[in-house]
Design an enzyme around this catalytic site. Sequence first.
Site, PDB file in Angstrom:
ATOM      1  CG  ASP A 173     -11.247 -20.471 -79.760  1.00  0.00           C
ATOM      2  OD1 ASP A 173     -10.218 -21.134 -79.951  1.00  0.00           O
ATOM      3  OD2 ASP A 173     -11.374 -19.289 -80.110  1.00  0.00           O
ATOM      4  CD  GLU A 174     -16.659 -23.513 -82.530  1.00  0.00           C
ATOM      5  OE1 GLU A 174     -17.064 -22.784 -83.447  1.00  0.00           O
ATOM      6  OE2 GLU A 174     -15.611 -24.201 -82.604  1.00  0.00           O
ATOM      7  CG  HIS A 217      -8.222 -29.350 -81.408  1.00  0.00           C
ATOM      8  ND1 HIS A 217      -9.215 -28.407 -81.515  1.00  0.00           N
ATOM      9  CD2 HIS A 217      -8.340 -30.128 -82.510  1.00  0.00           C
ATOM     10  CE1 HIS A 217      -9.896 -28.611 -82.635  1.00  0.00           C
ATOM     11  NE2 HIS A 217      -9.378 -29.649 -83.250  1.00  0.00           N
ATOM     12  CB  THR A 218      -6.385 -27.920 -74.821  1.00  0.00           C
ATOM     13  OG1 THR A 218      -5.680 -26.738 -75.216  1.00  0.00           O
ATOM     14  CG2 THR A 218      -5.742 -28.461 -73.556  1.00  0.00           C
ATOM     15  NE  ARG A 250      -4.950 -13.595 -81.007  1.00  0.00           N
ATOM     16  CZ  ARG A 250      -5.371 -13.404 -82.250  1.00  0.00           C
ATOM     17  NH1 ARG A 250      -5.469 -12.186 -82.728  1.00  0.00           N
ATOM     18  NH2 ARG A 250      -5.698 -14.427 -83.011  1.00  0.00           N
ATOM     19  CB  SER A 308     -18.904 -31.001 -73.047  1.00  0.00           C
ATOM     20  OG  SER A 308     -17.726 -30.801 -72.309  1.00  0.00           O
TER      21      SER A 308
END
Length: 429
Positions: free
Chosen positions: A13-14, A41-42, A302, A412
Amino acid sequence: MANVVVVGTQWGDEGKGKIVDWLSEQADVVVRYQGGHNAGHTLVINGISYKLSLLPSGVVRGKLSVIGNGVVVDPHHFVSELKKLRDQGVEITPKVLRVAENASLILSVHRDLDAARENGISGLTIGTTKRGIGPAYEDKVGRRSIRMIDLAETNTLMAKIERLLRHHNALRRGMGIAEIDPKTLYDELMQVADEILPFMDCTWRLLDERHRMGQRILFEGAQGASLDNDFGTYPYVTSSNTVSGQAFIGSGMGPGSVHYVLGIAKAYTTRVGEGPFPTEQVNDVGEFLGMRGNEFGVVTGRKRRCGWFDAVLVRQMVKICSVRGIALTKLDVLDGLDEIKICIGYEIDGRKIDYLPSCIEEQARVKPIYETLEGWKEATACTLNWEELPVQAIKYVRRIEELIGVPIALLSTSPEREDTIFIIDPFAD
């Protein structure tokens, strides 16, 4: 021509999806090399969110995308994810998406076994997604997997299913679960065979050809190196190797084909599920990070556990993965904090150490040693130039570089791919 491996350096989740999407503009080919559809991934493009968990990020950009042999493929999920993206207007054909013919498949028996274990039969709750990833890898190692190529060999498929079920039905009897008839599994596979087989290819040859043509290849890792089956917080890990070395095994390309390993790290730390987490903040700070960072799993929804940046953990994975540069994500989440802490070492049983031990009991006992830095009130969100960052934010990033031993290559400052400060080009020859 330079090729790049992207690997998470924390517990997943990085923000790999955004970074891979950003880099895919320069790449000709994007390759998934491990895991399954258990990590999501989003991608946010022109305000539209695309959620991927199995397909490589390159498909949204129309780049040749490859699911390598190191991935375990749920054929039903493959078809479902394909349909969702097509419904969003993404054109996906076998010209832009290929699946390794020797990739192992995830079947309903794997999902059943995963759920039964996670629901308490095994006596150990890992926090899996119950999607059958682990059991599918077990069958791969046990030499009884049904593979992509088997769907094309219908005259021998039933015999392979029967061999597989001799193992699974014995397990099911022991767990008090009804046995599965081979015909049931056969019919399940035939439902989707015609939809997935057109995408099948000998992908190691395809990648070798593209490499020889001088095309740029981007290897997309899923999850994070701290969930690696060997080097992670075992047994609270995933079922595949997530370190950069898996890119070679999971794609069929040799080590000489990769020129740069880009690690991804959040400006703080998160973890989903069970397992050690030395810098976890079960307090207002953790709640702040979770809410500001929207820390909820893409696949499961979650709530993620949140804590301060752990330089010890990231430095360890930098070394194991031969990371040359870091893409630091979600710096903007820290905006407004009066002070920010970084873990610079651990203390265990009265002694100081500079690494996370392999022993799970020792991992649970380590206490973080923190260094406190001054926070910043100015906004970093959507900043596009290094010089425009707040002075304290720059000091924070520079301190992270000192502690982990490699430079920040990309920074980012929002979920949008355009909001990225470019410092080092991973694709530079």
